[in-house]
Write a protein that holds these residues in place. Structure first.
Motif, PDB file in Angstrom:
ATOM      1  N   VAL A   1      29.039  43.758  28.531  1.00 44.26           N
ATOM      2  CA  VAL A   1      29.716  42.723  29.207  1.00 44.26           C
ATOM      3  C   VAL A   1      29.736  41.447  28.515  1.00 44.26           C
ATOM      4  O   VAL A   1      28.816  40.730  28.026  1.00 44.26           O
ATOM      5  N   PRO A   2      31.053  41.112  28.256  1.00 45.59           N
ATOM      6  CA  PRO A   2      31.218  39.891  27.321  1.00 45.59           C
ATOM      7  C   PRO A   2      30.558  38.658  27.929  1.00 45.59           C
ATOM      8  O   PRO A   2      30.771  38.366  29.206  1.00 45.59           O
ATOM      9  N   GLU A   3      29.959  38.000  26.977  1.00 47.50           N
ATOM     10  CA  GLU A   3      29.383  36.462  27.518  1.00 47.50           C
ATOM     11  C   GLU A   3      30.509  35.823  28.083  1.00 47.50           C
ATOM     12  O   GLU A   3      30.124  34.730  28.844  1.00 47.50           O
ATOM     13  N   LEU A   4      31.658  35.588  27.875  1.00 45.46           N
ATOM     14  CA  LEU A   4      32.612  34.812  28.338  1.00 45.46           C
ATOM     15  C   LEU A   4      32.826  35.316  29.828  1.00 45.46           C
ATOM     16  O   LEU A   4      33.181  34.040  30.791  1.00 45.46           O
ATOM     17  N   VAL A   5      32.535  36.265  30.548  1.00 47.39           N
ATOM     18  CA  VAL A   5      32.595  36.913  31.825  1.00 47.39           C
ATOM     19  C   VAL A   5      31.486  36.053  32.482  1.00 47.39           C
ATOM     20  O   VAL A   5      31.583  35.661  33.604  1.00 47.39           O
ATOM     21  N   THR A   6      30.216  36.243  31.909  1.00 46.53           N
ATOM     22  CA  THR A   6      29.295  35.492  32.753  1.00 46.53           C
ATOM     23  C   THR A   6      28.439  34.165  31.908  1.00 46.53           C
ATOM     24  O   THR A   6      27.710  33.508  32.822  1.00 46.53           O
ATOM     25  N   SER A   7      29.587  33.616  31.449  1.00 47.22           N
ATOM     26  CA  SER A   7      29.159  32.145  30.952  1.00 47.22           C
ATOM     27  C   SER A   7      27.935  31.939  30.194  1.00 47.22           C
ATOM     28  O   SER A   7      26.963  31.132  30.550  1.00 47.22           O
ATOM     29  N   GLY A   8      27.512  33.301  29.496  1.00 51.16           N
ATOM     30  CA  GLY A   8      26.390  33.188  28.847  1.00 51.16           C
ATOM     31  C   GLY A   8      24.955  33.478  29.636  1.00 51.16           C
ATOM     32  O   GLY A   8      23.933  33.519  29.106  1.00 51.16           O
ATOM     33  N   LEU A   9      25.464  33.790  30.880  1.00 51.61           N
ATOM     34  CA  LEU A   9      24.119  34.174  31.537  1.00 51.61           C
ATOM     35  C   LEU A   9      23.643  35.681  31.623  1.00 51.61           C
ATOM     36  O   LEU A   9      24.383  36.376  31.231  1.00 51.61           O
ATOM     37  N   ASP A  10      22.434  35.912  32.119  1.00 51.04           N
ATOM     38  CA  ASP A  10      21.819  37.167  31.544  1.00 51.04           C
ATOM     39  C   ASP A  10      22.140  38.162  32.919  1.00 51.04           C
ATOM     40  O   ASP A  10      22.273  39.340  32.949  1.00 51.04           O
ATOM     41  N   THR A  11      22.833  37.670  33.920  1.00 50.10           N
ATOM     42  CA  THR A  11      23.568  38.245  34.991  1.00 50.10           C
ATOM     43  C   THR A  11      24.809  38.199  35.313  1.00 50.10           C
ATOM     44  O   THR A  11      25.531  37.326  34.498  1.00 50.10           O
ATOM     45  N   VAL A  12      25.326  39.313  35.886  1.00 50.43           N
ATOM     46  CA  VAL A  12      26.742  39.380  36.084  1.00 50.43           C
ATOM     47  C   VAL A  12      27.089  39.743  37.363  1.00 50.43           C
ATOM     48  O   VAL A  12      26.277  40.366  38.225  1.00 50.43           O
ATOM     49  N   ALA A  13      28.104  38.768  38.174  1.00 49.00           N
ATOM     50  CA  ALA A  13      28.514  39.135  39.218  1.00 49.00           C
ATOM     51  C   ALA A  13      29.306  40.272  39.711  1.00 49.00           C
ATOM     52  O   ALA A  13      30.433  40.590  38.900  1.00 49.00           O
ATOM     53  N   VAL A  14      28.930  41.167  40.535  1.00 44.10           N
ATOM     54  CA  VAL A  14      29.553  42.330  40.700  1.00 44.10           C
ATOM     55  C   VAL A  14      29.995  42.642  42.235  1.00 44.10           C
ATOM     56  O   VAL A  14      29.170  42.301  43.057  1.00 44.10           O
ATOM     57  N   ARG A  15      30.943  43.295  42.146  1.00 48.10           N
ATOM     58  CA  ARG A  15      31.798  43.500  43.734  1.00 48.10           C
ATOM     59  C   ARG A  15      32.497  44.998  43.665  1.00 48.10           C
ATOM     60  O   ARG A  15      33.106  45.309  42.685  1.00 48.10           O
ATOM     61  N   ILE A  16      32.264  45.589  44.785  1.00 43.82           N
ATOM     62  CA  ILE A  16      33.062  46.810  44.985  1.00 43.82           C
ATOM     63  C   ILE A  16      34.078  46.434  46.404  1.00 43.82           C
ATOM     64  O   ILE A  16      33.466  46.486  47.363  1.00 43.82           O
ATOM     65  N   PRO A  17      35.107  46.146  46.058  1.00 44.04           N
ATOM     66  CA  PRO A  17      36.077  45.644  46.962  1.00 44.04           C
ATOM     67  C   PRO A  17      36.696  46.861  47.910  1.00 44.04           C
ATOM     68  O   PRO A  17      36.447  48.056  47.484  1.00 44.04           O
ATOM     69  N   SER A  18      36.979  46.473  49.324  1.00 42.82           N
ATOM     70  CA  SER A  18      37.082  47.656  50.112  1.00 42.82           C
ATOM     71  C   SER A  18      38.722  47.892  50.196  1.00 42.82           C
ATOM     72  O   SER A  18      39.281  48.797  50.724  1.00 42.82           O
ATOM     73  N   HIS A  19      39.575  47.043  49.785  1.00 44.91           N
ATOM     74  CA  HIS A  19      41.180  47.308  49.948  1.00 44.91           C
ATOM     75  C   HIS A  19      41.465  48.616  49.075  1.00 44.91           C
ATOM     76  O   HIS A  19      41.329  48.678  48.182  1.00 44.91           O
ATOM     77  N   PRO A  20      42.026  49.422  50.045  1.00 42.65           N
ATOM     78  CA  PRO A  20      42.481  50.840  49.522  1.00 42.65           C
ATOM     79  C   PRO A  20      43.248  50.777  48.205  1.00 42.65           C
ATOM     80  O   PRO A  20      43.034  51.621  47.338  1.00 42.65           O
ATOM     81  N   LEU A  21      44.251  49.716  48.027  1.00 40.98           N
ATOM     82  CA  LEU A  21      45.081  49.776  47.032  1.00 40.98           C
ATOM     83  C   LEU A  21      44.336  49.412  45.764  1.00 40.98           C
ATOM     84  O   LEU A  21      44.538  50.020  44.751  1.00 40.98           O
ATOM     85  N   THR A  22      43.589  48.429  45.713  1.00 47.68           N
ATOM     86  CA  THR A  22      42.758  47.983  44.458  1.00 47.68           C
ATOM     87  C   THR A  22      41.637  48.881  44.281  1.00 47.68           C
ATOM     88  O   THR A  22      41.273  49.058  43.111  1.00 47.68           O
ATOM     89  N   ARG A  23      41.038  49.732  45.427  1.00 50.67           N
ATOM     90  CA  ARG A  23      40.045  50.559  44.936  1.00 50.67           C
ATOM     91  C   ARG A  23      40.618  51.680  44.266  1.00 50.67           C
ATOM     92  O   ARG A  23      40.006  52.184  43.290  1.00 50.67           O
ATOM     93  N   ALA A  24      41.755  52.348  44.623  1.00 57.32           N
ATOM     94  CA  ALA A  24      42.653  53.273  43.922  1.00 57.32           C
ATOM     95  C   ALA A  24      42.966  53.069  42.442  1.00 57.32           C
ATOM     96  O   ALA A  24      42.739  53.611  41.390  1.00 57.32           O
ATOM     97  N   LEU A  25      43.202  51.473  42.345  1.00 60.47           N
ATOM     98  CA  LEU A  25      43.706  51.171  41.023  1.00 60.47           C
ATOM     99  C   LEU A  25      42.382  51.300  40.165  1.00 60.47           C
ATOM    100  O   LEU A  25      42.134  51.651  38.924  1.00 60.47           O
ATOM    101  N   LEU A  26      41.307  50.574  40.605  1.00 57.47           N
ATOM    102  CA  LEU A  26      39.847  50.571  40.126  1.00 57.47           C
ATOM    103  C   LEU A  26      39.616  51.995  39.535  1.00 57.47           C
ATOM    104  O   LEU A  26      38.929  52.298  38.545  1.00 57.47           O
ATOM    105  N   ALA A  27      39.752  52.873  40.609  1.00 59.66           N
ATOM    106  CA  ALA A  27      39.274  54.343  40.216  1.00 59.66           C
ATOM    107  C   ALA A  27      39.806  55.042  38.966  1.00 59.66           C
ATOM    108  O   ALA A  27      39.490  55.885  38.533  1.00 59.66           O
ATOM    109  N   SER A  28      40.964  54.621  38.873  1.00 57.70           N
ATOM    110  CA  SER A  28      42.089  55.100  37.726  1.00 57.70           C
ATOM    111  C   SER A  28      41.912  54.487  36.359  1.00 57.70           C
ATOM    112  O   SER A  28      42.225  54.930  35.305  1.00 57.70           O
ATOM    113  N   LEU A  29      40.836  53.429  36.392  1.00 57.87           N
ATOM    114  CA  LEU A  29      40.601  52.547  35.113  1.00 57.87           C
ATOM    115  C   LEU A  29      39.445  53.133  34.509  1.00 57.87           C
ATOM    116  O   LEU A  29      38.554  53.597  35.217  1.00 57.87           O
ATOM    117  N   ASP A  30      39.178  53.000  33.330  1.00 58.28           N
ATOM    118  CA  ASP A  30      37.860  53.310  32.268  1.00 58.28           C
ATOM    119  C   ASP A  30      37.191  52.069  32.394  1.00 58.28           C
ATOM    120  O   ASP A  30      36.228  51.785  31.307  1.00 58.28           O
TER     121      ASP A  30
END
Length: 321
Positions: free
Chosen positions: A99-128
């Motif tokens: 996880v790039p430090e730019l994503v976390t602003s240098g923190l040791d934790t990363v904010a994570v979510r699994i959205p429920s919108h079907p269109l975006t979940r389908a897109l996410l499932a197709s990505l690596d």
């Protein structure tokens, strides 16, 4: 302006090339880029004019995908993931080195979510790769709940917006993590405290911070219209500004002011439904920000359920005033 459509393959190709797309979630629309690509992440900050000390949320399609970029999910937080993912819950989890430090602003934790919108979940499932996706609006302004909102503000800077209709929740996700091993809500949002406490018991609620936030969306001034935004006793505010002869608009929970033109008022829920109020909040603020008035007057909602998260957004919108 950006094209608007429902072509997941087109969105996938744009993201794979390192560019950004607007996309729907059940909370608000996001400005998404490859969360493993530092250049794409940097573009998110640039397009939003977002300070790089404000971390981003990574979005994935499943817990299996999440495990690819976090070291583990603490047992207490796993209970919440099992109960509320996919949905309007973001967890702060220990990150892996991919996880790039730019994503976390240098923190040791990363904010994570699994959205429920079907269109975006389908897109996410197709990505690596996961998607870094803060709200798709200029930093500090009102979050978008329709594809047209994204196009109005960022359409000249991105090429495509996935159109998933109106967001069902209308408030950003609730952010939860551990602070000294205690379950802590870092940002109030679309999942109410009572629901969380039914799963894990009493939790601590963190006051928002003005700098160096530990989680996304904690800055004190945020979600604000361009016009002055004043909250207080709505009856007194209306009387005061009418006496001053100043042109104003009003945002109320249930109460109507018949003497105020319909174009200059938004009633969030005449029936007193906090979920309806949350869904209409940001769109209502945008409507009032576009009318010919010098100030928007608003009131706080009952401090219960989603009312607490709505009030958080109202207070932060009014900070400059």
């Amino acid at each position: 302006m950006a094209d608007i459509g429902v072509d997941i393959q087109k969105a996938k190709a744009i993201l794979a090339s390192g560019e950004l797309v607007g996309l729907p979630t059940e909370t608000v629309y996001g400005l998404a880029g490859n969360g493993f690509d530092e250049d794409a992440v940097a573009k998110i900050f640039e397009v939003k004019n977002r300070p790089n000390f404000d971390p981003l949320i990574l979005h994935a399609s499943s817990v299996d995908r999440v495990e690819g970029f976090v070291t583990h999910i603490p047992a207490q937080l796993k209970l919440l993931a099992d109960a509320f993912w996919p949905g309007p819950l973001t967890l702060l989890l220990p990150r892996k080195s991919n996880v790039p430090e730019l994503v976390t602003s240098g923190l040791d934790t990363v904010a994570v979510r699994i959205p429920s919108h079907p269109l975006t979940r389908a897109l996410l499932a197709s990505l690596d790769f996961p998607l870094a996706a803060p709200s798709a609006n200029p930093f500090g302004y009102i979050s978008p709940t329709l594809a047209s909102h994204v196009n109005d503000q960022l359409g000249e800077k991105i090429t495509y917006v996935l159109d998933g209709g109106q967001c069902d929740v209308g408030l950003e996700s609730t952010i939860v993590g551990l602070e000294a091993e205690e379950i802590t809500i870092f940002r109030l949002g679309g999942l109410d405290i009572a629901s969380i406490e039914q799963v894990v018991g009493a939790v601590k609620v963190m006051a928002h911070s003005s700098s160096n936030p530990k989680a996304p969306g904690q800055l004190k001034s945020h979600y604000a219209p361009s016009k002055p935004f004043v909250i207080g006793n709505i009856d007194e505010l209306v009387a005061t500004y009418r006496e001053k002869g100043e042109k104003f608009a009003i945002l109320t929970y249930q109460k109507d002011f018949p003497e105020v033109p319909d174009s200059n008022k938004v009633i969030l829920s005449p029936g007193g439904d906090l979920r309806e109020a949350a869904k209409k909040l940001f769109a209502g603020m945008r409507i009032l920000d576009s009318v010919d008035v010098s100030v928007i007057l608003a009131e706080l909602l009952p401090e219960e359920g989603l009312g607490r998260a709505i009030n958080d957004r109202l207070k932060r919108a009014s900070v400059k005033n």
